[in-house]
Design an enzyme around this catalytic site. Structure first.
Site, PDB file in Angstrom:
ATOM      1  N   GLY A   1       0.825  -1.191   0.000  1.00 61.12           N
ATOM      2  CA  GLY A   1       0.000   0.000   0.000  1.00 61.12           C
ATOM      3  C   GLY A   1       0.862   1.243   0.000  1.00 61.12           C
ATOM      4  N   CYS A   2       0.276   2.361  -0.376  1.00 61.79           N
ATOM      5  CA  CYS A   2       1.046   3.610  -0.466  1.00 61.79           C
ATOM      6  C   CYS A   2       1.489   4.095   0.912  1.00 61.79           C
ATOM      7  CB  CYS A   2       0.246   4.675  -1.200  1.00 61.79           C
ATOM      8  SG  CYS A   2      -1.441   4.912  -0.598  1.00 61.79           S
ATOM      9  N   TYR A   3       0.561   4.180   1.866  1.00 59.68           N
ATOM     10  CA  TYR A   3       0.945   4.602   3.217  1.00 59.68           C
ATOM     11  C   TYR A   3       1.939   3.623   3.860  1.00 59.68           C
ATOM     12  CZ  TYR A   3      -2.970   7.995   3.264  1.00 59.68           C
ATOM     13  OH  TYR A   3      -3.832   9.026   3.015  1.00 59.68           O
TER      14      TYR A   3
END
Length: 309
Positions: free
Chosen positions: A113-115
């Protein structure tokens, strides 16, 4: 012979950016379905079975469905959704943390995921080095451009131009927490405070640390040195100098696509506090860029090919 590649969900934000990064690359022969075929299960099954590698740019349930459709084939899969990030039999597609060899040999790779990309890049190496404790109650403050929310959020922000800031995940239990905890080897899931701003792309992930309260009282310099050593050979991850600490970090509405990741260690003058900060493009190293990096590794190609660094 070109590698047969199928992007399932090529009309979404991530899929479109992946296709853009693949333009002009002769190593790949793209399997493309027209609008009617994209909604036809039989056509999708045929494409998934015909491909050497498939990249899934789909919602979680649809990604699970695509894996079911590909069952019985030798097709290798990169899943850009969150459906398989901590699933048994899947390799987590963060080469800098998991190892390039594991990804090169895997049939099933789940894109981070990006976060979590920002959080794990900062915290996981320091936990491994023993500088940060695995059982600390970490907090994560993060802000992203609205493109990370998919087409619906993009449309909302572009139609309602009065929105400047959107906090969400207020009921806790965000779907990114499982991979954050798992791949940083933490005892507790962090308290995660995500938000969205009125910019199309860009992301900052901020982990505040009360160093004086931590076991061993690590110094900002020690944290910085460990991160700099860990990523010293990485073409994607840069560790900014410890001194001088920047007066500000900005996300720009005009930011161009970028597939790198920059890490900062900002310490107080007395060394009792620090903020670990990651800056990245949520659509780059946080999504499409990471998928292409994994694709390159799985195909035995230079991992930076076709990426913006």
């Amino acid at each position: 012979m070109a590698i047969r590649l199928f992007i399932d969900g090529a009309v979404g934000t991530t899929g479109l950016e992946i296709r853009e990064r693949l333009q002009g690359r002769s190593e790949f022969d793209l399997i493309v379905l027209d609008d009617a075929q994209r909604k036809d299960e039989s056509a999708r099954r045929d494409a998934l079975h015909a491909a050497d590698i498939a990249i899934l740019c789909l919602p979680d349930d649809a990604a699970k469905d695509a894996v079911r459709l590909a069952d019985g084939s030798a097709t290798r899969i990169i899943d850009a959704s969150s459906a398989h990030r901590v699933a048994e039999g899947w390799t987590y597609g963060f080469p800098e943390l998991i190892g390039h060899a594991k990804i090169a040999a895997a049939q099933f790779v789940s894109n981070p995921g990006c976060y979590p990309t920002g959080f794990l890049a900062l915290v996981a190496p320091l936990v491994r080095a023993g500088l940060l404790p695995a059982d600390w109650p970490y907090t994560v403050n993060a802000v992203s451009g609205y493109s990370g929310g998919g087409n619906a959020l993009i449309e909302r922000f572009e139609q309602d131009t009065d929105i400047a800031f959107r906090a969400y995940g207020l009921q806790m239990g965000h779907k990114h927490l499982a991979e954050m905890q798992t791949y940083a080897a933490l005892t507790h899931a962090p308290v995660f405070s995500p938000s969205v701003i009125s910019a199309h792309r860009g992301m900052v992930v901020d982990v505040p640390l009360p160093l004086a309260a931590l076991p061993g009282r690590p110094t900002p310099a020690a944290l910085h040195a460990a991160l700099a050593a860990y990523y010293s050979d990485s073409p994607f991850v840069a560790v900014a100098p410890l001194d001088p600490v920047p007066g500000e970090l900005l996300l720009l509405k005009s930011a161009a696509p970028w597939d790198g990741l920059t890490l900062h260690v900002c310490g107080s003058t007395d060394g009792t506090q620090a903020r670990l900060i990651a800056r990245l493009d949520n659509l780059g190293k946080g999504a499409s860029g990471a998928a292409i990096q994994n694709l390159n590794i799985m195909c035995g190609l230079p991992e930076t090919t076709g990426l913006r660094l």
